[in-house]
Motif scaffolding. Structure first.
Motif: not given
Length: 327
Positions: A204-216
C-alpha cells in the motif's frame, strides 16, 4: 541470490545445510544436490542454510538452531540463510528471537538471507514475517540483508554503519516499512532493492511514502536503486525523474511492474539519465515505439527492455496490467 531454492552460493560461499534430523547418518548435504552425506565443511567456508519442513517436521526451529550451534563453530560463520521455520501460519518472530538471543555466537556474520522460502513451501505473500529491526541492532557488522515476504513485516527507522546491500522481496510491501527505510541512516549502503507489490497483498505504499528514499539524505553511498514490482510503476517513474538521489546512481531498476509509455515519457522528460550505466525496465507494458525512443535517448546505457507484457482486457473492456510477483 535466487529465491526459488536453487541457488548454490550466497555471500560468495557455497551453500551447506543441516540435513533431515530423522536420518542421523546424513549430517550434511551440499545444497540438496549431492547423492549422499557430505563431510562437514569448515564453518567459514560455507553459507549455512537453516530450514525445516513446513509440515510434520521432526524438530522445531529452535531445536534445529540449537543443533546448528552445537555442531558448527558459529563464531566463524559469515553467511546465513534462513529458510522455512515451521507451519505456513507461523511468524518469523521465533527466528528473530533465536538470532537475537544467540547474537554473541555469531560475531562474524556479514550476510543474512531471511526468508528463503520456496513456493512449494509457502507463497511469497503468505510468508508471515515480523519485526526484523532487532536483526540490524544485534548484528552491527552485517553487510547484506535480504528479506523475503511482506506480510506482517515491521521495520523501524534505524542507523546501521556497515550495511551495503538491502533487499525486500515481496508481493506487497507495507507502507510503514517503505517509510522506515527512507527515515533510516545507512551511510555504507550501496544497493537498495524493494519489490513494492500490490495493494491486494499489502503493498500500500504511495509516492509520498518513497520520499525519504528519493531524497537520499540517509543513503549517501547508494549507487543501485530498485523500486520494482509495483502497480504504480508509472507514478514511480515520474517521481524518479525529478528525484535528487538519481544523479548519484549507476543502476536504476524499475522492472517487474506495470511501467508503460506514460512512465517512460516522464523519464525522458525529467533530469538527464545519461550518467547511468544500466536502466532496467524488463516486464513492462511500453510500446515498441517507446522502447526505441528510450534506446535512442540513452545511448551507451545497458537497457533491460526484454519481457514485453500484453495488457489483458477485463470486464467492460477494462485494461489490466500485472506485476511480475504478487501472490
Amino acid at each position: 541470490m535466487a529465491t526459488n531454492g536453487n541457488a548454490n552460493t550466497f555471500g560468495g560461499l557455497p551453500v551447506a545445510r543441516l540435513n533431515d534430523i530423522a536420518n542421523p547418518n546424513a549430517t550434511w548435504l551440499d545444497n540438496a544436490r549431492a547423492p549422499g552425506p557430505q563431510p562437514l565443511p569448515a564453518a567459514d567456508k560455507a553459507a549455512w542454510s537453516l530450514r525445516i519442513p513446513p509440515y510434520r517436521a521432526a524438530e522445531t526451529f529452535p531445536e534445529h538452531f540449537a543443533r546448528f550451534v552445537a555442531t558448527v563453530d558459529t563464531t566463524q560463520v559469515s553467511a546465513l540463510i534462513i529458510g522455512c521455520w515451521g507451519e505456513s501460519s507461523e511468524s518469523s518472530k521465533v527466528v528473530v528471537d533465536e538470532l537475537v538471543a544467540h547474537a554473541e555466537r555469531l560475531p562474524a556474520l556479514r550476510h543474512l538471507f531471511f526468508g528463503d522460502i520456496w513456493s512449494e513451501e509457502n507463497e511469497i505473500s503468505w510468508i508471515q514475517q515480523s519485526n526484523v529491526t532487532p536483526l540490524l541492532r544485534v548484528f552491527p557488522r552485517l553487510e547484506t540483508l535480504i528479506i523475503k515476504g511482506g506480510s506482517m513485516l515491521v521495520l523501524e527507522p534505524v542507523e546501521h554503519a556497515a550495511l551495503r546491500r538491502l533487499e525486500f522481496q515481496s508481493g506487497g510491501l507495507p507502507d510503514d516499512v517503505v517509510r522506515a527505510v527512507g527515515a533510516s541512516v545507512f551511510p555504507a549502503l550501496e544497493s537498495l532493492e524493494m519489490w513494492l507489490g500490490v495493494e491486494e497483498y499489502g503493498g500500500d505504499a504511495t509516492i509520498d511514502d518513497l520520499g525519504g528514499i528519493l531524497d537520499g539524505r540517509g543513503l549517501p553511498a547508494l549507487t543501485t536503486l530498485g523500486l520494482m514490482n509495483s502497480e504504480i510503476q508509472d507514478e514511480i517513474a515520474a517521481a524518479v525523474a525529478a528525484a535528487p538521489i538519481v544523479s548519484r546512481l549507476r543502476t536504476l531498476d524499475l522492472s517487474m511492474g506495470t511501467l508503460g509509455d506514460e512512465g517512460a515519457e516522464a523519464l525522458l522528460a525529467g533530469q538527464p539519465l545519461t550518467h547511468l550505466e544500466q536502466l532496467v525496465v524488463s516486464h513492462h507494458y511500453m510500446t515498441e515505439r517507446m522502447c526505441d525512443r528510450l534506446a535512442e535517448a540513452l545511448p551507451g546505457i545497458v537497457l533491460g527492455l526484454e519481457d514485453v507484457e500484453e495488457e489483458d482486457e477485463g470486464d467492460e473492456d477494462e485494461v489490466w496490467r500485472y506485476v511480475e510477483v504478487s501472490e
